[in-house]
Scaffold this motif. Structure first.
Motif, PDB file in Angstrom:
ATOM      1  N   MET A   1     -10.751  16.744  -7.049  1.00  0.00           N
ATOM      2  CA  MET A   1     -11.757  16.071  -6.287  1.00  0.00           C
ATOM      3  C   MET A   1     -11.913  14.650  -6.824  1.00  0.00           C
ATOM      4  O   MET A   1     -11.900  14.445  -8.030  1.00  0.00           O
ATOM      5  N   ASP A   2     -12.060  13.710  -5.945  1.00  0.00           N
ATOM      6  CA  ASP A   2     -12.218  12.306  -6.326  1.00  0.00           C
ATOM      7  C   ASP A   2     -13.690  12.018  -6.633  1.00  0.00           C
ATOM      8  O   ASP A   2     -14.405  11.446  -5.819  1.00  0.00           O
ATOM      9  N   TRP A   3     -14.156  12.450  -7.809  1.00  0.00           N
ATOM     10  CA  TRP A   3     -15.563  12.283  -8.143  1.00  0.00           C
ATOM     11  C   TRP A   3     -15.975  10.825  -8.201  1.00  0.00           C
ATOM     12  O   TRP A   3     -17.084  10.472  -7.786  1.00  0.00           O
ATOM     13  N   ARG A   4     -15.114   9.972  -8.704  1.00  0.00           N
ATOM     14  CA  ARG A   4     -15.451   8.544  -8.778  1.00  0.00           C
ATOM     15  C   ARG A   4     -15.703   7.982  -7.375  1.00  0.00           C
ATOM     16  O   ARG A   4     -16.688   7.287  -7.141  1.00  0.00           O
TER      17      ARG A   4
ATOM     18  N   MET B   1     -18.906   9.566  -5.973  1.00  0.00           N
ATOM     19  CA  MET B   1     -20.089   8.969  -6.598  1.00  0.00           C
ATOM     20  C   MET B   1     -20.357   7.588  -6.034  1.00  0.00           C
ATOM     21  O   MET B   1     -21.506   7.236  -5.736  1.00  0.00           O
ATOM     22  N   HIS B   2     -19.308   6.801  -5.857  1.00  0.00           N
ATOM     23  CA  HIS B   2     -19.474   5.459  -5.298  1.00  0.00           C
ATOM     24  C   HIS B   2     -20.063   5.548  -3.894  1.00  0.00           C
ATOM     25  O   HIS B   2     -21.013   4.831  -3.561  1.00  0.00           O
TER      26      HIS B   2
ATOM     27  N   GLY C   1     -12.439  20.654   5.259  1.00  0.00           N
ATOM     28  CA  GLY C   1     -13.111  21.270   4.127  1.00  0.00           C
ATOM     29  C   GLY C   1     -12.490  20.845   2.820  1.00  0.00           C
ATOM     30  O   GLY C   1     -11.410  20.271   2.775  1.00  0.00           O
ATOM     31  N   ILE C   2     -13.205  21.116   1.798  1.00  0.00           N
ATOM     32  CA  ILE C   2     -12.671  20.890   0.461  1.00  0.00           C
ATOM     33  C   ILE C   2     -11.862  22.123   0.107  1.00  0.00           C
ATOM     34  O   ILE C   2     -12.328  23.250   0.275  1.00  0.00           O
ATOM     35  N   ALA C   3     -10.657  21.910  -0.345  1.00  0.00           N
ATOM     36  CA  ALA C   3      -9.772  23.034  -0.655  1.00  0.00           C
ATOM     37  C   ALA C   3     -10.398  23.926  -1.718  1.00  0.00           C
ATOM     38  O   ALA C   3     -10.991  23.434  -2.679  1.00  0.00           O
TER      39      ALA C   3
ATOM     40  N   PRO D   1     -20.977  19.907  -2.981  1.00  0.00           N
ATOM     41  CA  PRO D   1     -19.896  19.102  -2.411  1.00  0.00           C
ATOM     42  C   PRO D   1     -19.887  19.140  -0.883  1.00  0.00           C
ATOM     43  O   PRO D   1     -19.628  18.119  -0.236  1.00  0.00           O
ATOM     44  N   VAL D   2     -20.205  20.278  -0.284  1.00  0.00           N
ATOM     45  CA  VAL D   2     -20.208  20.381   1.177  1.00  0.00           C
ATOM     46  C   VAL D   2     -21.330  19.527   1.759  1.00  0.00           C
ATOM     47  O   VAL D   2     -21.138  18.839   2.773  1.00  0.00           O
ATOM     48  N   GLU D   3     -22.516  19.542   1.147  1.00  0.00           N
ATOM     49  CA  GLU D   3     -23.624  18.715   1.635  1.00  0.00           C
ATOM     50  C   GLU D   3     -23.258  17.239   1.585  1.00  0.00           C
ATOM     51  O   GLU D   3     -23.521  16.486   2.534  1.00  0.00           O
ATOM     52  N   LEU D   4     -22.645  16.808   0.498  1.00  0.00           N
ATOM     53  CA  LEU D   4     -22.223  15.415   0.373  1.00  0.00           C
ATOM     54  C   LEU D   4     -21.181  15.079   1.428  1.00  0.00           C
ATOM     55  O   LEU D   4     -21.238  14.020   2.057  1.00  0.00           O
ATOM     56  N   GLN D   5     -20.253  15.975   1.652  1.00  0.00           N
ATOM     57  CA  GLN D   5     -19.213  15.773   2.656  1.00  0.00           C
ATOM     58  C   GLN D   5     -19.829  15.585   4.036  1.00  0.00           C
ATOM     59  O   GLN D   5     -19.441  14.682   4.775  1.00  0.00           O
ATOM     60  N   VAL D   6     -20.810  16.411   4.377  1.00  0.00           N
ATOM     61  CA  VAL D   6     -21.479  16.300   5.678  1.00  0.00           C
ATOM     62  C   VAL D   6     -22.217  14.972   5.775  1.00  0.00           C
ATOM     63  O   VAL D   6     -22.153  14.279   6.798  1.00  0.00           O
TER      64      VAL D   6
END
Length: 61
Positions: A1-4, A7-8, A38-40, A26-31
């Motif tokens: 996952m590209d956390w950087r 986060m940005h 989806g995130i694998a 992660p799903v909430e952030l994606q939405v």
């Protein structure tokens, strides 16, 4: 996952506080970012690495 990158986007694009960012799944952030797909799911190798790096501690009874 590209956390950087996430986060940005969360802190600058969505203007979340750090506490609000880390409270999201992660799903909430994606939405919130409007990302599709989806995130694998975690693979067995990643899971084994987590178990190795962060073993469950046995408590003395």
């Amino acid at each position: 996952m590209d956390w950087r990158g996430l986060m940005h986007a969360g802190l600058h694009q969505l203007r979340l506080t750090p506490a609000d960012f880390w409270a999201l799944t992660p799903v909430e952030l994606q939405v919130m970012l409007g990302l599709e797909g989806g995130i694998a799911p975690m693979g067995r190798g990643q899971f084994d690495a987590l178990l190795r790096d962060f073993p469950d501690l046995k408590r003395d009874e």
